[in-house]
Design a protein around this motif. Sequence first.
Motif, short mmCIF file in Angstrom:
data_model
loop_
_atom_site.label_atom_id
_atom_site.label_comp_id
_atom_site.label_asym_id
_atom_site.label_seq_id
_atom_site.Cartn_x
_atom_site.Cartn_y
_atom_site.Cartn_z
N LEU A 1 0.83 -1.21 0.00
CA LEU A 1 0.00 0.00 0.00
C LEU A 1 0.87 1.25 0.00
N ASP A 2 1.98 1.24 0.73
CA ASP A 2 2.89 2.38 0.72
C ASP A 2 3.44 2.65 -0.67
N ILE A 3 3.75 1.60 -1.40
CA ILE A 3 4.28 1.77 -2.76
C ILE A 3 3.24 2.42 -3.66
N PHE A 4 2.00 1.97 -3.57
CA PHE A 4 0.96 2.50 -4.44
C PHE A 4 0.44 3.87 -4.01
N THR A 5 0.54 4.20 -2.74
CA THR A 5 0.00 5.48 -2.27
C THR A 5 1.10 6.51 -1.98
N ASN A 6 2.35 6.15 -2.25
CA ASN A 6 3.49 7.06 -2.07
C ASN A 6 3.59 7.58 -0.63
N THR A 7 3.43 6.68 0.31
CA THR A 7 3.60 7.01 1.73
C THR A 7 4.73 6.15 2.26
N PRO A 8 5.92 6.67 2.37
CA PRO A 8 7.10 5.85 2.66
C PRO A 8 7.10 5.22 4.05
N GLY A 9 6.59 4.01 4.13
CA GLY A 9 6.66 3.23 5.36
C GLY A 9 5.55 3.47 6.37
N LEU A 10 4.66 4.41 6.12
CA LEU A 10 3.61 4.72 7.10
C LEU A 10 2.65 3.55 7.30
N ASN A 11 2.14 3.02 6.19
CA ASN A 11 1.20 1.89 6.29
C ASN A 11 1.90 0.64 6.79
N ALA A 12 3.14 0.43 6.37
CA ALA A 12 3.87 -0.76 6.81
C ALA A 12 4.08 -0.74 8.32
N PHE A 13 4.52 0.40 8.85
CA PHE A 13 4.72 0.49 10.30
C PHE A 13 3.40 0.32 11.04
N SER A 14 2.38 1.01 10.60
CA SER A 14 1.09 0.96 11.30
C SER A 14 0.47 -0.43 11.24
N ALA A 15 0.62 -1.12 10.12
CA ALA A 15 0.09 -2.48 10.00
C ALA A 15 0.82 -3.43 10.95
N VAL A 16 2.14 -3.33 11.02
CA VAL A 16 2.90 -4.21 11.91
C VAL A 16 2.60 -3.87 13.37
N PHE A 17 2.49 -2.60 13.68
CA PHE A 17 2.19 -2.18 15.05
C PHE A 17 0.82 -2.70 15.49
N ALA A 18 -0.18 -2.57 14.62
CA ALA A 18 -1.52 -3.08 14.93
C ALA A 18 -1.50 -4.61 15.05
N ALA A 19 -0.75 -5.28 14.18
CA ALA A 19 -0.66 -6.74 14.24
C ALA A 19 0.01 -7.18 15.54
N TYR A 20 1.03 -6.44 15.95
CA TYR A 20 1.75 -6.80 17.16
C TYR A 20 0.89 -6.60 18.42
N THR A 21 0.07 -5.56 18.45
CA THR A 21 -0.74 -5.26 19.64
C THR A 21 -2.09 -5.99 19.64
#
Length: 165
Positions: free
Chosen positions: A63-83
């Motif tokens: 999603l970051d690649i397609f929406t040009n948001t460098p790492g925001l969705n990746a971090f948030s997805a992992v953080f939500a998955a972890y919690t």
Amino acid sequence: MKNYNLPASIILLIALQLIFFNNIIIFKGLFPIIYIIFIIFYNLNEGTKPSFLFYSFLLGLILDIFTNTPGLNAFSAVFAAYTRKFILGLIKKNYFTESSYFKFSSLNFIELSIYVFLVTLVHHSSLYLLEGFKISSIATVLLKSLCNSILSSFFILLFSFFKKD
């Protein structure tokens, strides 16, 4: 979500998010983020925690690649998955003793709603805090996180009515 459908689920959620849900803009900036359905309903009984975190990272990264948001969705997805497991333990007190037998169908509607909202709030808060990284705009970021979490939770709960466990 069943793990044998994993690639198809990820591709479908990315396509729905990019094509449809990113174009539903309410009040000049709120749009439902539904790709976290994968994180919310992933069945850890069928996979390992590291693979779940990896798939969450992959989902966010694409999603970051397609929406040009460098790492925001990746971090948030992992953080939500972890919690997620911690949040589920707060909602379902006996979750940790029954985790090997857990099914989302064992949650009543109120428990499911609270669980979906809290995971969504964790995801959105981390996403918008990283996006608007200014102390002066913290109130705006928190309000946007709250409003967008309510909107996204509504769509995710609609999905949960059609989901098979």
